[in-house]
Design a protein around this motif. Structure first.
Motif, PDB file in Angstrom:
ATOM      1  N   ASN A   1      33.440  61.107 -39.469  1.00 34.91           N
ATOM      2  CA  ASN A   1      33.215  60.272 -38.292  1.00 34.91           C
ATOM      3  C   ASN A   1      33.859  60.856 -37.052  1.00 34.91           C
ATOM      4  O   ASN A   1      33.277  60.901 -35.976  1.00 34.91           O
TER       5      ASN A   1
ATOM      6  N   SER B   1      32.258  62.027 -33.392  1.00 34.13           N
ATOM      7  CA  SER B   1      32.493  61.499 -32.054  1.00 34.13           C
ATOM      8  C   SER B   1      33.246  62.474 -31.174  1.00 34.13           C
ATOM      9  O   SER B   1      33.328  62.309 -29.984  1.00 34.13           O
TER      10      SER B   1
ATOM     11  N   THR C   1      30.946  64.249 -28.296  1.00 35.21           N
ATOM     12  CA  THR C   1      30.961  63.721 -26.932  1.00 35.21           C
ATOM     13  C   THR C   1      32.110  62.739 -26.875  1.00 35.21           C
ATOM     14  O   THR C   1      31.957  61.582 -27.203  1.00 35.21           O
TER      15      THR C   1
ATOM     16  N   PHE D   1      34.611  60.095 -26.180  1.00 34.64           N
ATOM     17  CA  PHE D   1      34.645  58.887 -25.387  1.00 34.64           C
ATOM     18  C   PHE D   1      36.080  58.688 -24.954  1.00 34.64           C
ATOM     19  O   PHE D   1      36.965  58.491 -25.783  1.00 34.64           O
TER      20      PHE D   1
ATOM     21  N   MET E   1      31.118  53.431 -29.289  1.00 36.21           N
ATOM     22  CA  MET E   1      31.358  54.723 -28.658  1.00 36.21           C
ATOM     23  C   MET E   1      32.290  55.595 -29.495  1.00 36.21           C
ATOM     24  O   MET E   1      32.292  56.810 -29.375  1.00 36.21           O
TER      25      MET E   1
ATOM     26  N   GLY F   1      32.068  55.837 -32.667  1.00 31.89           N
ATOM     27  CA  GLY F   1      31.449  56.192 -33.932  1.00 31.89           C
ATOM     28  C   GLY F   1      31.187  55.022 -34.859  1.00 31.89           C
ATOM     29  O   GLY F   1      31.137  55.186 -36.075  1.00 31.89           O
TER      30      GLY F   1
ATOM     31  N   PHE G   1      25.262  60.896 -20.531  1.00 32.12           N
ATOM     32  CA  PHE G   1      26.557  61.558 -20.397  1.00 32.12           C
ATOM     33  C   PHE G   1      27.250  61.696 -21.750  1.00 32.12           C
ATOM     34  O   PHE G   1      27.982  62.643 -22.010  1.00 32.12           O
ATOM     35  N   TRP G   2      27.002  60.692 -22.607  1.00 28.88           N
ATOM     36  CA  TRP G   2      27.552  60.763 -23.951  1.00 28.88           C
ATOM     37  C   TRP G   2      26.416  61.108 -24.894  1.00 28.88           C
ATOM     38  O   TRP G   2      25.729  60.233 -25.418  1.00 28.88           O
ATOM     39  N   MET G   3      26.203  62.389 -25.071  1.00 30.70           N
ATOM     40  CA  MET G   3      24.980  62.845 -25.717  1.00 30.70           C
ATOM     41  C   MET G   3      24.798  62.329 -27.130  1.00 30.70           C
ATOM     42  O   MET G   3      23.727  61.863 -27.492  1.00 30.70           O
ATOM     43  N   SER G   4      25.811  62.408 -27.940  1.00 25.63           N
ATOM     44  CA  SER G   4      25.608  62.014 -29.336  1.00 25.63           C
ATOM     45  C   SER G   4      25.419  60.507 -29.477  1.00 25.63           C
ATOM     46  O   SER G   4      24.607  60.050 -30.276  1.00 25.63           O
ATOM     47  N   GLN G   5      26.125  59.761 -28.659  1.00 25.16           N
ATOM     48  CA  GLN G   5      25.918  58.314 -28.699  1.00 25.16           C
ATOM     49  C   GLN G   5      24.511  57.981 -28.199  1.00 25.16           C
ATOM     50  O   GLN G   5      23.835  57.092 -28.727  1.00 25.16           O
TER      51      GLN G   5
ATOM     52  N   GLU H   1      22.040  58.691 -30.899  1.00 28.35           N
ATOM     53  CA  GLU H   1      22.112  57.675 -31.935  1.00 28.35           C
ATOM     54  C   GLU H   1      21.451  56.383 -31.465  1.00 28.35           C
ATOM     55  O   GLU H   1      20.730  55.727 -32.221  1.00 28.35           O
TER      56      GLU H   1
END
Lengths: 257, 172
Positions: free
Chosen positions: A53, A57, A60, A62, B97, B99, B162-166, B169
């Motif tokens: 996990n 994350s 990108t 956070f 955000m 995960g 801006f938060w590519m992987s989020q 998803e």
């Protein structure tokens, strides 16, 4: 024990530990040890999942702190001012602001509330309606003066007053033109084209009678006639000494036709 | 009658149990349960724009959600509700955000929320006990990853990408 260390993405500790556990298991002979091993596997797999996990994350990242800062700005707090007298309190509607924005992103069912009390109704309008219904009819009549309905731009009350005045004017004029001829009440109020307007005319005339500005009498044929009162004493609240009768008139649409 | 029952029960925003429905409303008409529920659902949709959603097929519990598009719903809302939703949204944002799961050891101090927006599970064999926080079934039905990402983007003044992987998803 060393959860944090194992979770560090740079560390191979987890893999090493698993390998060690494998070796140890070969030497296991008692059930208690097997149980411990099982426990260990559970922990290891959870750790593995968490590591996966975090890897995910980290792609990108956070930035939580930045998010918090932006939230505070959103709540309306000027960050530059805060540093000096940072009492640590948020303005009272801080979370409300956040909530108001947040609600837009949800499909939440509105909370069901009972409506306490009835709808607000304007007393003047209601009263007029009641008066309108208390009229009994008599006889028939033919054509009469058409009354035009003005546009109701003002409130009902004002419009009614204006209408009453206007009708008084008409009545006065009619009478003055020919003072010796009686004006049939029905001729006066009935609009051959509209039942609704007929009723309204009667309604407005009733005001004139109430205020002593007009009189309704019966002629020789027992039909009502209307005329303006001769001595106008002025003032709406002047209920003169003349005999006052109350009459309830009803007029059905059939009658009107 | 069922429609009224559901509307009132929804006030508390607690999930409505099938058992309760059977006991309090349907009673002797048990056999027609499915039909009655379906009709109530239709009425809720057509008259109120609400949707009856089953969130737990094992225990058969339901919630009401709104069918109307989000931006247009400007219904009056009490301040308390706004405050709670604000805090909740921040938590949900954080969880997503980061995960989809966040762990915390403070979970034991708070009673588990009944509203089903959050789901808290114990991480096995941790001592002192640690907890995992996930989105609960109500959150999954009432909002979406895409919506929450948009919220975060709005707050931070950035585009969701801006938060590519989020973002990926959320769009999946």
């Amino acid at each position: 024990e060393n959860r944090e260390e194992m979770l560090n993405s740079k560390s191979n500790r987890l893999t090493e530990t698993l390998e060690e556990a494998n070796k140890l298991f070969d030497e296991v002979s008692r059930p208690r040890e097997a149980a411990l091993d099982a426990q260990f596997l559970v922990i290891a797999s959870n750790l593995g999942k968490e590591k996966a996990n975090e890897l995910h994350s980290e792609m990108t990242t956070f930035d939580t702190a930045l998010f918090a800062e932006d939230l505070l700005t959103f709540m309306g707090i000027n960050r530059t001012e805060v540093d000096e007298n940072d009492s640590g309190f948020l303005p009272s509607d801080a979370w409300e602001k956040v909530g108001e924005e947040a609600m837009k992103y949800f499909r939440r069912a509105p909370t069901f509330h009972y409506m306490l009390g009835s709808f607000k109704s304007e007393p003047p309008v209601a009263k007029q309606r009641i008066e309108r219904q208390k009229k009994a009819s008599r006889g028939e009549a033919k054509r009469a003066m058409p009354a035009q309905l003005k546009k109701m731009e003002e409130s009902h009350q004002e419009a009614t007053e204006k209408e009453v005045e206007r009708i008084l004017g008409i009545l006065q004029t009619l009478f003055d033109n020919d003072p010796d001829t009686a004006i049939s009440f029905f001729d006066f109020v009935i609009d051959p084209n509209s039942f609704a307007r007929t009723v309204e005319n009667m309604f407005h005339v009733s005001f004139l009678v109430r205020d002593g500005l007009a009189e309704i009498k019966l002629d020789d044929d027992e039909l009502p006639i209307i005329e303006p009162t001769k001595s106008r004493k002025g003032g709406q609240n002047d209920r003169g000494p003349g005999a006052r009768n109350q009459v309830v008139m009803s007029l059905t649409q059939e009658d009107w036709k | 009658e069922l429609v009224q029952y559901l509307l009132v029960k929804d006030q508390k925003k607690m999930p409505i149990k099938r058992l309760d429905i059977l006991k309090n409303v349907i009673r002797e008409y048990k056999g027609a349960y499915t039909e009655i529920i379906n009709r109530a659902g239709r009425t809720l949709q057509e008259v109120f724009g609400l949707q009856l959603v089953e969130i737990d097929s094992k225990h058969r519990t339901y919630i009401l959600t709104s069918k109307l598009p989000c931006a247009e719903r400007n219904h009056p809302c009490r301040a308390k509700e706004k405050v709670k939703m604000g805090l909740l949204t921040v938590i949900l944002s954080f969880i997503f955000m980061k995960g989809n799961s966040v762990k915390d050891s403070e979970g034991s101090h708070h009673p588990p929320p009944q509203n089903r927006y959050l789901e808290i599970t114990v991480i096995p064999l941790t001592d002192p006990p640690q907890f995992n926080y996930h989105w609960g079934p109500r959150a999954l039905k009432e909002t979406s990853k895409k919506d929450i990402l948009n919220f975060v983007a709005k707050v931070q003044g950035k585009t969701p990408k801006f938060w590519m992987s989020q973002y990926n998803e959320a769009m999946a």
